[in-house]
Design an enzyme around this catalytic site. Structure first.
Site: not given
Ligand code: AMP
Length: 393
Positions: A18, A25, A86, A175, A206, A236, A327-328, A379
């Site tokens: 990626n 990555k 990717r 995505h 993000n 954004r 979300g997770e 992904e």
């Molecule tokens: P991603 O782009 O999927 O890697 O998501 C990154 C974002 O996930 C970060 O900017 C955080 O805002 C959010 N994030 C990661 N861990 C947590 C957490 N434990 N609680 C809330 N937000 C989180």
């Protein structure tokens, strides 16, 4: 030493790359490991490309090759079956994972104007990997591909058709690899085939996007010509009146590039409250910080509008699936996004929602008509599967 073997006894490892503008990555996966077995052999990240130590993508890939060599998993290994890349923008041409040829690289290059930040880095990664292993099948997996099934009435913007066609302006969505993986996993969690279920996928990282997936096919998504449209994201803006752009140019005297940077890099949660990390926003809200609270409320309000809209688009919703960093991990976001939607058949169980974990899980009550799920996205696994399938042909 026994070597892992594919179904035909051939090589079964897939390297997934990626390549971003300043980082690469990678993950090495063994696709012969049975279902449910963790097939990840190695993973890593080379950052700050072009800022000194790592001069360019060529150097980054050589570092990755050295890291893999150090673990006895070298790029020159006969067990490596293929490399999966990717690629962010596939335009209207690439609607499926595609075996890379010179002609395919040229076609991805032609799409650079649609993704000026992303596609050039993806192309560089492809070129360097092909130089390193010219004998291997290399596969491009496009972020836009899963959305190619969106019907014309949802994909077209209501602007002059001639102008739109001339400049290839339409909703492409991004995505896609994550939306594909998570919508399929949601069906699995319900013990059903993808074709039997309608799912709203909320990829909240993000970058953030929503999609409506009907019977396994994407019918609507929130990102558009570029990843700027839709939900409020880390940096954004998501949706806004396009006239904001004219106003900033005419009244604010800003250039197009300045406005581009404002909306993509200095807006969203960051622009609203100075933080783009939901953890930090949660901490500040707990201390009574008003700007953080308002940013959160704006984020949630937009998300709820999309959930309502996609419920209407789908007609019947079987599941809502949360994925990616926010979300997770953020029970607070999930709770706020779905609060008070019992009339839509959505009931979140507070105890289940609070449980943390890495596994796909249901957080709705037993009586909820709509299943609500948390599904960690993967992904790289999705790219590896597509790559391996194509390399086997
Ligand atoms: P991603 O782009 O999927 O890697 O998501 C990154 C974002 O996930 C970060 O900017 C955080 O805002 C959010 N994030 C990661 N861990 C947590 C957490 N434990 N609680 C809330 N937000 C989180």
């Amino acid at each position: 030493m026994s070597s892992p073997a594919g179904p035909a006894g051939g090589p079964s490892r897939v390297l997934v790359l990626n390549s971003g503008s300043s980082s690469v990555k990678y993950q090495l996966l063994d696709m012969a490991a049975g279902p449910g077995t963790d097939s990840r052999l190695a993973a890593g990240l080379v950052e700050r490309i072009g800022e000194g130590e790592v001069a360019d993508h060529d150097a980054a890939l050589r570092i990755i090759a050295a890291e893999l060599n150090g673990q006895g998993l070298g790029l020159d290994s006969p067990e490596l079956a293929a490399v999966g890349h990717r690629v962010v923008h596939g335009g209207t041409r690439f609607t499926e994972p595609t075996l890379i040829t010179d002609e395919v690289v040229a076609a991805i290059e032609k799409l650079v104007p649609l993704a000026p930040l992303h596609n050039p880095a993806n192309i560089t990664g492809i070129k360097v990997a092909r130089e390193l292993r010219p004998d291997l099948p290399q596969v491009a997996v496009f972020d836009t591909a899963f959305h190619s099934t969106i019907p014309e009435h949802a994909a077209r913007y209501a602007i002059d058709t001639g102008t739109a066609d001339r400049y290839e302006i339409r909703r492409y969505g991004f995505h896609g690899t994550s939306h594909a993986f998570v919508s399929r996993a949601a069906a699995e969690l319900l013990g059903k085939e993808s074709s039997q279920v309608n799912v709203i996928v909320l990829h909240l990282g993000n970058g953030a996007s929503a999609s409506a997936v009907a019977g396994g096919s994407c019918v609507e998504t929130s990102m558009g010509l570029t990843p700027l449209e839709g939900l409020v994201m880390g940096t954004r803006s998501g949706d806004l009146d396009p006239a904001v752009v004219f106003h900033l140019a005419r009244v604010g005297g800003m250039t197009v590039d300045e406005i581009d940077t404002l909306l993509n890099k200095r807006s969203g949660l960051l622009g609203l409250c100075g933080d783009n990390d939901m953890r930090e926003i949660g901490r500040r809200m707990a201390e009574g910080d008003k700007a953080a609270r308002l940013a959160f409320d704006i984020y949630i309000h937009r998300l709820r509008k999309y959930i309502g809209a996609y419920t209407a688009v789908l007609g019947r919703v079987d599941a809502i699936a949360f994925t990616a960093g926010v979300g997770e991990n953020s029970a607070a976001v999930r709770e706020a996004a779905l609060q008070g939607l019992e009339t839509l058949g959505i009931e979140v169980d507070a105890v289940r929602n609070a449980v943390r974990g890495r596994a796909a899980r249901l957080i709705s009550t037993d009586t909820s008509r709509v299943a609500v799920a948390v599904i960690p996205t993967d992904e790289e696994l999705e790219i590896a599967r597509a790559t391996y399938a194509l390399a086997q042909r």
